[in-house]
Write an enzyme that holds these catalytic residues in place. Structure first.
Site, PDB file in Angstrom:
ATOM      1  N   CYS A 105      62.866  85.774  51.768  1.00  0.00           N
ATOM      2  CA  CYS A 105      63.521  86.041  50.489  1.00  0.00           C
ATOM      3  C   CYS A 105      64.138  87.437  50.613  1.00  0.00           C
ATOM      4  CB  CYS A 105      62.470  85.996  49.384  1.00  0.00           C
ATOM      5  SG  CYS A 105      63.090  86.487  47.779  1.00  0.00           S
ATOM      6  N   CYS A 112      68.957  95.997  39.580  1.00  0.00           N
ATOM      7  CA  CYS A 112      69.721  94.848  39.081  1.00  0.00           C
ATOM      8  C   CYS A 112      70.280  95.190  37.710  1.00  0.00           C
ATOM      9  CB  CYS A 112      68.802  93.631  38.975  1.00  0.00           C
ATOM     10  SG  CYS A 112      69.659  92.122  38.478  1.00  0.00           S
ATOM     11  N   CYS A 116      66.765  90.974  32.815  1.00  0.00           N
ATOM     12  CA  CYS A 116      65.923  89.886  32.301  1.00  0.00           C
ATOM     13  C   CYS A 116      64.611  90.489  31.787  1.00  0.00           C
ATOM     14  CB  CYS A 116      65.647  88.857  33.393  1.00  0.00           C
ATOM     15  SG  CYS A 116      67.155  88.075  33.996  1.00  0.00           S
ATOM     16  N   CYS A 119      61.398  90.445  34.024  1.00  0.00           N
ATOM     17  CA  CYS A 119      61.540  90.804  35.443  1.00  0.00           C
ATOM     18  C   CYS A 119      61.275  92.287  35.657  1.00  0.00           C
ATOM     19  CB  CYS A 119      62.949  90.444  35.910  1.00  0.00           C
ATOM     20  SG  CYS A 119      63.280  90.956  37.608  1.00  0.00           S
ATOM     21  N   CYS A 335      58.147  90.324  42.090  1.00  0.00           N
ATOM     22  CA  CYS A 335      59.236  91.012  42.759  1.00  0.00           C
ATOM     23  C   CYS A 335      59.402  92.401  42.139  1.00  0.00           C
ATOM     24  CB  CYS A 335      60.505  90.202  42.566  1.00  0.00           C
ATOM     25  SG  CYS A 335      61.894  90.869  43.416  1.00  0.00           S
TER      26      CYS A 335
END
Ligand code: SAH
Length: 350
Positions: A105, A112, A116, A119, A335
């Site tokens: 991955c 980012c 979200c 996240c 993550c």
């Protein structure tokens, strides 16, 4: 003059570069073999090139290997990597051994810009896109670390960042990964996961449609999705579905719908029914993702039985639905966790 980042070049670009240097055209293939098959870390090691050519290359081009900061291994064999880039920024990659094959991955951005709500990467905001070589080097570094006998055949662009907001760099990385003389992976074994950037999906349909497409849907109403995935205000569910209906997919090449299960937020049986209705007739496979909690996370995972009930509603309506097995649960599974932890930051609630 700035040196060329040689691993950011596609085969075509590498050929042009070699030509500009005044070298014979077959040198491009030789250089590619040293970079991607033998995976050398300096031009000096390219021993079938003359000393002069090696010197010329090191004057005009450079290699940007990643610095391994930390690796954590889970009891299930998942390995999570923290890498440092040349400018000091840090990114994560994950090695996931599966039954019969291995997957990596990779990240596509530092941070980012999507934001979200569930996240962890989102909390850091956005720094920059990764270059093609920084994406490709994740594969090379991890393959080197796990050993050639554990060949990595599958790549999912599901790490940090939104791949379709860095389309050109991701496309180049895909070209380097799939070129026969470079990493030589099968295009069908690459998956790009997007939050639903409609123009990016349209470009993928034209320029990269042999790469698998995954859509992070996570909600069945715009109200909930606007909250969870703010970019939904720009590309609402109906527009995503519209573009998926035109996407060149079929049952052998299905679109993956990702759906993170958040307790009492998007996991009702009504949601399951709406989801089934929404994707009816589309060649999709739904992946229900158990939420990976982290300290201070504003959500809780949906209990397993409830995920199974949700899945059953989909199967009863002939929608293929799978529960993603959570890997690496005993390490920094979510993550962004490794990066946050290593910086010594406290993950705070908001
Ligand atoms: N930006 C792209 C790719 C990165 S996210 C995208 O949104 O698809 C990859 C997947 O991990 C997405 O489906 C995302 O929703 C999911 N994800 C992010 N944080 C998570 C968490 N804490 N638990 C479970 N899944 C998570």
């Amino acid at each position: 003059m700035e040196k060329v980042d040689i691993k950011s070049l596609t085969m075509e670009e590498l050929k042009d570069f070699v030509k500009e240097l005044g070298l014979e055209s077959y040198r491009a293939k030789q250089i590619a073999q040293w970079l991607y098959k033998k995976r050398v870390s300096s031009f000096e090691q390219m021993t079938n090139l003359s000393k002069e050519v090696r010197k010329l290359l090191s004057e005009k081009a450079e290699l940007h290997p990643l610095k391994l900061v930390k690796v954590e291994e889970s009891s299930d064999g998942t390995r999570k990597y923290l890498f440092e880039l040349r400018d000091g920024n840090r990114i994560e990659s994950v090695f996931i051994p599966e039954r019969g094959w291995n997957t990596i991955c990779v990240s596509t951005q530092v941070g980012c810009p999507i934001g979200c709500k569930f996240c962890l990467t989102a909390k850091d905001g956005f720094t920059r896109n990764l270059t093609p070589s920084e994406i490709v080097e994740q594969y090379i570094a991890v393959q080197r670390d796990v050993g050639e006998e554990r060949r990595i055949s599958n790549v999912v662009f599901m790490g940090m960042g939104e791949p379709l907001l860095s389309f050109d760099n991701v496309k180049k990385a895909v070209e380097i990964m799939t070129n026969r003389d470079m990493l030589d992976l099968s295009t069908r074994k690459l998956t790009i996961s997007t939050v639903g950037i409609v123009p990016g999906i349209e470009r993928m349909a034209k320029e990269m449609n042999r790469v698998k497409l995954a859509i992070s849907l996570h909600a069945t109403t715009d109200e909930v999705r606007n909250y969870l995935v703010p970019v939904n205000r720009k590309y609402p569910i109906s527009r995503i579905m519209e573009v998926l209906r035109k996407y060149p997919a079929d049952n052998n090449r299905r679109i993956m719908i990702e759906y993170v299960m958040l307790k009492d937020v998007n996991d009702s049986l009504e949601d399951a029914k709406r989801l089934a209705k929404m994707v009816k007739g589309l060649p999709v496979k739904v992946n229900l993702i158990p939420f990976n909690p982290y300290p201070g996370a504003p959500f809780e995972p949906t209990p397993r039985e409830k995920i199974e009930e949700f899945q059953k509603v989909l199967w009863d309506r002939n929608i293929a639905a799978f529960i993603r097995e959570s890997r690496g649960q005993d390490i920094s599974a979510a993550c962004g966790m490794l990066r946050t932890k290593e910086r010594g930051c406290k993950i705070t609630e908001n």
